[in-house]
Write a protein that holds these residues in place. Sequence first.
Motif, PDB file in Angstrom:
ATOM      1  N   LEU A 107       1.972  -3.580   4.207  1.00 13.34           N
ATOM      2  CA  LEU A 107       2.256  -2.487   2.919  1.00 13.34           C
ATOM      3  C   LEU A 107       3.491  -2.002   2.852  1.00 13.34           C
ATOM      4  CD1 LEU A 107       1.019  -1.045   0.539  1.00 13.34           C
ATOM      5  CD2 LEU A 107       0.331   0.822   2.246  1.00 13.34           C
ATOM      6  N   LEU A 108       4.040  -2.682   1.638  1.00  8.72           N
ATOM      7  CA  LEU A 108       5.591  -2.113   1.501  1.00  8.72           C
ATOM      8  C   LEU A 108       5.726  -1.148   0.608  1.00  8.72           C
ATOM      9  CD1 LEU A 108       8.752  -2.518   1.775  1.00  8.72           C
ATOM     10  CD2 LEU A 108       8.543  -4.281   0.100  1.00  8.72           C
ATOM     11  N   ARG A 131      -0.906  11.560   5.545  1.00  5.29           N
ATOM     12  CA  ARG A 131      -2.356  11.189   5.055  1.00  5.29           C
ATOM     13  C   ARG A 131      -2.734  10.137   5.914  1.00  5.29           C
ATOM     14  NH1 ARG A 131      -2.969  12.480  -0.307  1.00  5.29           N
ATOM     15  NH2 ARG A 131      -4.880  11.469  -0.317  1.00  5.29           N
ATOM     16  N   VAL A 132      -1.895   9.096   6.241  1.00  3.17           N
ATOM     17  CA  VAL A 132      -2.088   7.818   7.290  1.00  3.17           C
ATOM     18  C   VAL A 132      -2.719   8.692   8.468  1.00  3.17           C
ATOM     19  CG1 VAL A 132      -1.429   6.095   8.371  1.00  3.17           C
ATOM     20  CG2 VAL A 132      -0.919   6.197   6.184  1.00  3.17           C
ATOM     21  N   SER A 133      -2.047   9.402   9.074  1.00  3.92           N
ATOM     22  CA  SER A 133      -2.476  10.015  10.152  1.00  3.92           C
ATOM     23  C   SER A 133      -3.845  10.746  10.383  1.00  3.92           C
ATOM     24  CB  SER A 133      -1.499  11.052  10.990  1.00  3.92           C
ATOM     25  OG  SER A 133      -1.956  11.509  12.052  1.00  3.92           O
ATOM     26  N   GLU A 134      -4.008  11.442   9.201  1.00  4.65           N
ATOM     27  CA  GLU A 134      -5.376  12.246   8.964  1.00  4.65           C
ATOM     28  C   GLU A 134      -6.525  11.279   8.693  1.00  4.65           C
ATOM     29  OE1 GLU A 134      -4.322  14.671   5.819  1.00  4.65           O
ATOM     30  OE2 GLU A 134      -3.255  16.260   6.959  1.00  4.65           O
ATOM     31  N   SER A 135      -6.184  10.258   8.036  1.00  2.82           N
ATOM     32  CA  SER A 135      -7.281   9.228   7.818  1.00  2.82           C
ATOM     33  C   SER A 135      -7.954   8.472   8.971  1.00  2.82           C
ATOM     34  CB  SER A 135      -6.804   7.983   6.727  1.00  2.82           C
ATOM     35  OG  SER A 135      -5.912   7.370   7.309  1.00  2.82           O
ATOM     36  N   GLY A 136      -7.149   8.336  10.096  1.00  2.00           N
ATOM     37  CA  GLY A 136      -7.536   7.664  11.192  1.00  2.00           C
ATOM     38  C   GLY A 136      -7.432   5.974  11.210  1.00  2.00           C
ATOM     39  N   LEU A 193      -4.084   2.081   0.819  1.00  2.00           N
ATOM     40  CA  LEU A 193      -4.426   2.157   2.128  1.00  2.00           C
ATOM     41  C   LEU A 193      -6.155   2.648   1.928  1.00  2.00           C
ATOM     42  CD1 LEU A 193      -1.392   4.312   3.483  1.00  2.00           C
ATOM     43  CD2 LEU A 193      -2.463   2.102   4.181  1.00  2.00           C
ATOM     44  N   GLU A 194      -6.493   3.181   1.131  1.00  2.00           N
ATOM     45  CA  GLU A 194      -8.028   3.778   0.882  1.00  2.00           C
ATOM     46  C   GLU A 194      -8.811   2.491   0.641  1.00  2.00           C
ATOM     47  OE1 GLU A 194      -8.309   6.695  -1.947  1.00  2.00           O
ATOM     48  OE2 GLU A 194      -7.244   8.127  -0.946  1.00  2.00           O
ATOM     49  N   ASN A 195      -8.265   1.539  -0.012  1.00  2.00           N
ATOM     50  CA  ASN A 195      -9.063   0.337  -0.396  1.00  2.00           C
ATOM     51  C   ASN A 195      -9.056  -0.968   0.345  1.00  2.00           C
ATOM     52  OD1 ASN A 195     -10.063   1.912  -2.398  1.00  2.00           O
ATOM     53  ND2 ASN A 195      -8.112   1.291  -3.782  1.00  2.00           N
ATOM     54  N   GLY A 211       5.377   1.211  -5.463  1.00  3.96           N
ATOM     55  CA  GLY A 211       6.601   1.888  -5.973  1.00  3.96           C
ATOM     56  C   GLY A 211       6.423   3.272  -5.388  1.00  3.96           C
ATOM     57  N   ASP A 212       5.442   4.077  -5.360  1.00  2.15           N
ATOM     58  CA  ASP A 212       5.334   5.461  -5.227  1.00  2.15           C
ATOM     59  C   ASP A 212       4.411   5.816  -4.249  1.00  2.15           C
ATOM     60  OD1 ASP A 212       2.879   5.697  -6.588  1.00  2.15           O
ATOM     61  OD2 ASP A 212       4.132   5.201  -8.248  1.00  2.15           O
ATOM     62  N   GLY A 213       4.306   7.026  -3.712  1.00  3.01           N
ATOM     63  CA  GLY A 213       3.469   7.371  -2.791  1.00  3.01           C
ATOM     64  C   GLY A 213       2.072   7.482  -3.202  1.00  3.01           C
ATOM     65  N   GLN A 214       1.589   7.840  -4.266  1.00  2.00           N
ATOM     66  CA  GLN A 214      -0.049   7.898  -4.632  1.00  2.00           C
ATOM     67  C   GLN A 214      -0.475   6.533  -4.698  1.00  2.00           C
ATOM     68  OE1 GLN A 214      -1.696  10.162  -4.814  1.00  2.00           O
ATOM     69  NE2 GLN A 214       0.001  11.752  -4.443  1.00  2.00           N
ATOM     70  N   SER A 215       0.369   5.373  -5.081  1.00  2.00           N
ATOM     71  CA  SER A 215       0.084   4.165  -5.323  1.00  2.00           C
ATOM     72  C   SER A 215      -0.292   3.475  -3.815  1.00  2.00           C
ATOM     73  CB  SER A 215       0.917   3.196  -5.802  1.00  2.00           C
ATOM     74  OG  SER A 215       1.254   3.793  -7.059  1.00  2.00           O
ATOM     75  N   ALA A 216       0.734   3.915  -2.992  1.00  2.00           N
ATOM     76  CA  ALA A 216       0.546   3.499  -1.447  1.00  2.00           C
ATOM     77  C   ALA A 216      -0.868   4.184  -1.051  1.00  2.00           C
ATOM     78  CB  ALA A 216       1.597   3.885  -0.730  1.00  2.00           C
ATOM     79  N   LEU A 217      -1.079   5.268  -1.212  1.00  3.80           N
ATOM     80  CA  LEU A 217      -2.056   5.836  -0.422  1.00  3.80           C
ATOM     81  C   LEU A 217      -3.663   5.234  -1.302  1.00  3.80           C
ATOM     82  CD1 LEU A 217      -1.431   9.782  -0.733  1.00  3.80           C
ATOM     83  CD2 LEU A 217      -1.483   8.082   1.473  1.00  3.80           C
ATOM     84  N   ALA A 218      -3.687   5.015  -2.528  1.00  5.23           N
ATOM     85  CA  ALA A 218      -4.724   4.265  -3.139  1.00  5.23           C
ATOM     86  C   ALA A 218      -4.984   2.880  -2.475  1.00  5.23           C
ATOM     87  CB  ALA A 218      -4.356   3.921  -4.442  1.00  5.23           C
TER      88      ALA A 218
END
Length: 672
Positions: free
Chosen positions: A547-548, A608-613, A583-585, A574-581
């Motif tokens: 994931l870049l 957020r990655v650390s909290e998600s486990g 990572l969730e999927n 291209g941004d943090g919210q897209s990256a978190l999305a």
Amino acid sequence: MKVLMILPDGSLPVANKWFWLASEWANLGVVTIVVHCLIGVRDRLDDKRRRLEVLNVELEQSNVELAAREEEIAHQNEELQSQTEELEQQSEELRQQAEELEQQGSDLQELNRELMRREKGLETLLHSGRWMRGDMSESYVMSGVCQAALQILDDVAVAEVVAVRKGAYEVWGDCGFGMRGRMDDGITFEQAFGCLAAESERTAGLDDIRQRSDLRFPASRAGRPLVAAIASPVWYEGEVVATLCIYSVEPREWTEHDFSITEWLASQGALALQSIRVQKELETRRRDAENAALQKSQFLAAVSHDVRTPANAISLLAELVERATTDPQQSHRIPELARSLWANARSLVDLVSDVLDLTRLDSGAADLHLTEFPLLELIDAEVFQAETTAVGKGLTIAKVVPSHSVRLLTDRTKLKRVIANLLSNAVKFTERGGVRVECTVGEEVRISIADTGIGIPGDAVDKVFDEFFQLRNPERNREKGAGLGLAICRRLVATLGCTLSLDSVVGAGSTFTLIIPKELVAKPVIADAENSPEARRDHRMQGLRVLLVEDNQVTRAAVEELLSGEGAKVTAAGDGQSALAFLENANFDVLLLDLNLPDMDGAGVLQRVSESGQVLHRKIVISGDARPERLIEVTKLGADEVLAKPVSLARIRAAILKDGASSDQNGLSTTT
């Protein structure tokens, strides 16, 4: 006398009756007259009595007033007596005051003479006190202090300021030795009277030198011998550096006044000494500042030149690449133009990185990240990197290292850069022969890098560590670098607590020797197989889910294409919210994360990655912000490594495939 005639029958004769009646009336008249007179007398007496009473009252009032007057007069007499006594006392006081004034007049005359001496001494001090000028010599000012001492104190003949020097009798200034000067009789400071004041750090007086046979006084070539002395220490920066000694040709009992004046003159000498040295230091600093300003101007001019050269080449090469892509006959030149474009871009990036490194090191922001690592592995890696360039020039690199492992506890990245720069310079400035890298271990570790290049003239040995200094490169050929490598090495070596020396012979070559103190050498180990190159496993990127996260479109597209070419499956955000999305999927093996994102800080993504486990094989931060506090922050959030921009595919691939990477005290491996 009235005679009554009485008849026998007891009656009176008629004649007698009338006579008797007349007598009675006469008597009555007399009595009446008498009574009337008595009454008149009584009235007069009453009137007199009343007048007398009035007079008595008035007399009593007069007596009272007289008594009051007498009392007032008595009181006035007492006051007059008291005033007389006061006048007598005042007269006595005036007489005493007259005597005191007479004595004060005598004292004032003596004080006036003393003030005249002091005034003359102060004039001398003021004249010699132009020591606020930096070009004034210490000898001149100290001689002025000695002259003032002779003018202020009575019955003194000679004064001198003697430096506190073991064995030597060094005179900083003197006065009173006459035209023929002083005798050089081999006196030492330990034999001098001033030594007593220096050792005790207090003013000392000697009434007669015959009391101390162990002491010696200086002597003039003409004049009477010196007999008595007083000396006071001269202080500078908390230490006694000299003593002011004042001598008399007659035995003398030194007074408190003499002690005070001597101490004051010594303090004036100390102030003069401090002023002279401060002025000289300020003048030195001013010259240094002017030189620094000149060097800064030259530095900026060199940076401007060296930045414009590759930037201009990049612009022209980009235009040629664009033309070649539209002209089929020029398409074969695209790989060559791309290589030239990459080389100039790399040169520009290296220059900017070097300038930023210099700025960071000069600002004191170069923190150490201590790690324990094998030194020989680091040397092998840097020699391997330099061999490619050396072989291309027909040079050889000989390596002489100990047979046993040597481990250091220091900043691996900074030490690596020093060795890399020294090797690069050795290869760059050597046309024939080769380079020899030798590591010796004793109480300290010495790494010598010798070449058979052009050598460095003696007058340029110190300059090679200056910014943008390049020997025999007046045209500033970029193939020979920007001239910042050794300047950076000097600062890095100082930061590490090591030393770097240079020996060179023109036409024979140069040897740079890096000395690592024993405090940085870790305890030896028998084997280091775990970290040896042979023990490393060969990782492949085929099929790795990456994931870049990068907001710059050009950088994002380039990294995505390069990693995809290596076989990785790249998802770009291209941004943090897209990256978190993402990572969730989906699940990923590697996270490549830029910190400066348009919608949120990259540290927030790590949080957020650390909290998600979610378990990731590698979490790698790519950023231009490599401050120590930033590194600590991302380390605590779980980052495995930080790559400072600019980065190459090789560095990204190495970071992704790294297994068991060494880390600093914060658990973070940093690559620059």
